[in-house]
Design a protein around this motif. Sequence first.
Motif, PDB file in Angstrom:
ATOM      1  N   VAL A 119       0.860  -1.182   0.000  1.00  0.00           N
ATOM      2  CA  VAL A 119       0.000   0.000   0.000  1.00  0.00           C
ATOM      3  C   VAL A 119       0.896   1.230   0.000  1.00  0.00           C
ATOM      4  O   VAL A 119       1.613   1.491   0.974  1.00  0.00           O
ATOM      5  CB  VAL A 119      -0.930   0.000   1.236  1.00  0.00           C
ATOM      6  CG1 VAL A 119      -1.824   1.228   1.228  1.00  0.00           C
ATOM      7  CG2 VAL A 119      -1.767  -1.284   1.266  1.00  0.00           C
ATOM      8  N   GLU A 120       0.869   1.970  -1.067  1.00  0.00           N
ATOM      9  CA  GLU A 120       1.738   3.138  -1.198  1.00  0.00           C
ATOM     10  C   GLU A 120       1.183   4.331  -0.425  1.00  0.00           C
ATOM     11  O   GLU A 120      -0.017   4.584  -0.412  1.00  0.00           O
ATOM     12  CB  GLU A 120       1.886   3.525  -2.678  1.00  0.00           C
ATOM     13  CG  GLU A 120       2.375   2.395  -3.583  1.00  0.00           C
ATOM     14  CD  GLU A 120       3.813   2.015  -3.307  1.00  0.00           C
ATOM     15  OE1 GLU A 120       4.538   2.830  -2.706  1.00  0.00           O
ATOM     16  OE2 GLU A 120       4.213   0.894  -3.683  1.00  0.00           O
ATOM     17  N   GLY A 121       2.056   5.058   0.253  1.00  0.00           N
ATOM     18  CA  GLY A 121       1.682   6.339   0.842  1.00  0.00           C
ATOM     19  C   GLY A 121       1.118   6.310   2.245  1.00  0.00           C
ATOM     20  O   GLY A 121       0.898   7.373   2.832  1.00  0.00           O
ATOM     21  N   TRP A 122       0.920   5.128   2.821  1.00  0.00           N
ATOM     22  CA  TRP A 122       0.286   5.093   4.141  1.00  0.00           C
ATOM     23  C   TRP A 122       1.218   5.600   5.248  1.00  0.00           C
ATOM     24  O   TRP A 122       0.748   6.148   6.253  1.00  0.00           O
ATOM     25  CB  TRP A 122      -0.186   3.673   4.475  1.00  0.00           C
ATOM     26  CG  TRP A 122       0.901   2.699   4.822  1.00  0.00           C
ATOM     27  CD1 TRP A 122       1.552   1.858   3.965  1.00  0.00           C
ATOM     28  CD2 TRP A 122       1.478   2.473   6.111  1.00  0.00           C
ATOM     29  NE1 TRP A 122       2.502   1.121   4.637  1.00  0.00           N
ATOM     30  CE2 TRP A 122       2.482   1.474   5.958  1.00  0.00           C
ATOM     31  CE3 TRP A 122       1.266   3.015   7.386  1.00  0.00           C
ATOM     32  CZ2 TRP A 122       3.255   1.015   7.015  1.00  0.00           C
ATOM     33  CZ3 TRP A 122       2.030   2.558   8.447  1.00  0.00           C
ATOM     34  CH2 TRP A 122       3.007   1.568   8.263  1.00  0.00           C
ATOM     35  N   ILE A 123       2.524   5.453   5.057  1.00  0.00           N
ATOM     36  CA  ILE A 123       3.465   5.831   6.117  1.00  0.00           C
ATOM     37  C   ILE A 123       3.420   7.335   6.363  1.00  0.00           C
ATOM     38  O   ILE A 123       3.396   7.787   7.523  1.00  0.00           O
ATOM     39  CB  ILE A 123       4.896   5.392   5.751  1.00  0.00           C
ATOM     40  CG1 ILE A 123       4.953   3.875   5.539  1.00  0.00           C
ATOM     41  CG2 ILE A 123       5.875   5.800   6.841  1.00  0.00           C
ATOM     42  CD1 ILE A 123       6.283   3.373   5.037  1.00  0.00           C
ATOM     43  N   ALA A 124       3.394   8.124   5.312  1.00  0.00           N
ATOM     44  CA  ALA A 124       3.339   9.584   5.465  1.00  0.00           C
ATOM     45  C   ALA A 124       2.066  10.008   6.179  1.00  0.00           C
ATOM     46  O   ALA A 124       2.077  10.935   7.006  1.00  0.00           O
ATOM     47  CB  ALA A 124       3.443  10.258   4.099  1.00  0.00           C
ATOM     48  N   VAL A 125       0.956   9.334   5.885  1.00  0.00           N
ATOM     49  CA  VAL A 125      -0.314   9.645   6.552  1.00  0.00           C
ATOM     50  C   VAL A 125      -0.209   9.329   8.040  1.00  0.00           C
ATOM     51  O   VAL A 125      -0.674  10.098   8.894  1.00  0.00           O
ATOM     52  CB  VAL A 125      -1.470   8.863   5.902  1.00  0.00           C
ATOM     53  CG1 VAL A 125      -2.773   9.100   6.669  1.00  0.00           C
ATOM     54  CG2 VAL A 125      -1.633   9.239   4.447  1.00  0.00           C
ATOM     55  N   ALA A 126       0.420   8.203   8.360  1.00  0.00           N
ATOM     56  CA  ALA A 126       0.568   7.806   9.760  1.00  0.00           C
ATOM     57  C   ALA A 126       1.422   8.798  10.530  1.00  0.00           C
ATOM     58  O   ALA A 126       1.114   9.146  11.678  1.00  0.00           O
ATOM     59  CB  ALA A 126       1.173   6.406   9.840  1.00  0.00           C
ATOM     60  N   VAL A 127       2.507   9.271   9.931  1.00  0.00           N
ATOM     61  CA  VAL A 127       3.373  10.251  10.597  1.00  0.00           C
ATOM     62  C   VAL A 127       2.613  11.537  10.878  1.00  0.00           C
ATOM     63  O   VAL A 127       2.720  12.124  11.960  1.00  0.00           O
ATOM     64  CB  VAL A 127       4.626  10.537   9.743  1.00  0.00           C
ATOM     65  CG1 VAL A 127       5.457  11.654  10.367  1.00  0.00           C
ATOM     66  CG2 VAL A 127       5.469   9.279   9.596  1.00  0.00           C
ATOM     67  N   ALA A 128       1.822  11.988   9.912  1.00  0.00           N
ATOM     68  CA  ALA A 128       1.060  13.218  10.086  1.00  0.00           C
ATOM     69  C   ALA A 128       0.011  13.089  11.182  1.00  0.00           C
ATOM     70  O   ALA A 128      -0.362  14.084  11.814  1.00  0.00           O
ATOM     71  CB  ALA A 128       0.388  13.607   8.759  1.00  0.00           C
ATOM     72  N   ALA A 129      -0.463  11.866  11.413  1.00  0.00           N
ATOM     73  CA  ALA A 129      -1.507  11.640  12.424  1.00  0.00           C
ATOM     74  C   ALA A 129      -0.931  11.278  13.785  1.00  0.00           C
ATOM     75  O   ALA A 129      -1.684  11.032  14.724  1.00  0.00           O
ATOM     76  CB  ALA A 129      -2.444  10.525  11.950  1.00  0.00           C
TER      77      ALA A 129
END
Length: 257
Positions: free
Chosen positions: A41-51
Amino acid sequence: MSAPEIITGDCRTEMSVRGPFDMVFADPPYGDTSLTWDRKVEGWIAVAVAALKPSGSMWVFGFMRFFIDQGGLFKAAGLRYAQDVVWEKHNGSSFHCDRFKRVHEHAVQFYRADTEWAAVWNEVQTTSDARSRVVRRKKRPAHTGDIGRGHYVSEDGGPRIERSVIYARSCHGRAIHPTEKPSGFVEKLIRTSCPPGGIVGDFFAGSGSAGEAAAMSGRRYVGCEIDPEMARAARDRLAGSLFVGCVGTTEKEGRAG
């Protein structure tokens, strides 16, 4: 404590509007097999860091191959490696190219690169199985005269810091999700990195084992699962738990891009 919530949808959109989380838990698809659901799943890590709260951290499950392949993405998203633990299973699996049967997985803790490690919330986990010291009794030498015996007795067992290799039976034969993690093992990670009453954000909820672990440890929980059937199974699991009441009913159908 608010009831745990399972959201149906894509974590990259659904979890971006929730939080901030004291701890992020993630057991993403490893991309190791040809199964339809096992795709990266691409891009989930950046979302997690922001949250993630500045004092929070993220625990991610995976095999070594996964972390070697994805390691640069964690760094690019603004995360630092903190530590890792090994889940030792009672059984395992192997690929045709393996020369050893794989009976372990890694759980790796990351924290935000813009936060000092000392500011990240952590609670040392201990076990009460430290080996007691031998009872030592001094024999009275003849030349000392009449003195009382000198000895000490340690407490049987006692606390010691948890080992980084933790044995826990896998959920084989009773799992709801094909890659389900034991809730007891997950609970150790939650107690380590989420303060009491804090909130855990689970980006790949699966059957809800992390939600069950959060409830057992007195933490709040928001999980996201893209498969509607699995999300319903997770809600049923949490609703039937002795530790929680009814789960949240929020359900937004989503699809990974």
